[in-house]
Design an enzyme around this catalytic site. Sequence first.
Site, PDB file in Angstrom:
ATOM      1  N   CYS A  34      -8.831 -28.784 -61.076  1.00 26.23           N
ATOM      2  CA  CYS A  34      -8.128 -29.470 -61.855  1.00 26.23           C
ATOM      3  C   CYS A  34      -7.990 -30.981 -61.409  1.00 26.23           C
ATOM      4  CB  CYS A  34      -6.747 -28.966 -62.088  1.00 26.23           C
ATOM      5  SG  CYS A  34      -5.551 -29.912 -62.740  1.00 26.23           S
ATOM      6  N   CYS A  37      -4.425 -32.589 -61.468  1.00 28.70           N
ATOM      7  CA  CYS A  37      -3.950 -31.949 -59.942  1.00 28.70           C
ATOM      8  C   CYS A  37      -4.336 -32.769 -58.926  1.00 28.70           C
ATOM      9  CB  CYS A  37      -4.161 -30.664 -59.961  1.00 28.70           C
ATOM     10  SG  CYS A  37      -3.766 -29.513 -61.283  1.00 28.70           S
TER      11      CYS A  37
END
Length: 110
Positions: A34, A37
């Site tokens: 991600c 993230c």
Amino acid sequence: MEITKIIELTDQNFEKNVFLSNKPFLVDFWADWCGPCKVLSPILEEIACEYSEKIIVGTVNIDMNKKTPIMYSIRGIPTLLLFEKNKILGKKVGVISKIELTNFLDEKLS
């Protein structure tokens, strides 16, 4: 290995760490793949240090821990949940700036 104030949470230790904590607990649901993230990660490191008197910060890797994200209906990552004992005080989904995160925490913790 770098030193961090962020606690790695798993399906096995989540309830013990979060629900029995003597401070509110900010939990980050994330994954290695991600991109957003990864952008949020250094912000969380700073928050973990700057707010160490007020909160504990932990992360849950959703690929390695399947039960906990399902329990909290995590649909997108990164997702931040702020817990006090077993109650959710607030939720943020997606990348947020440090200012947005500090405003969120200050509002929820006051």
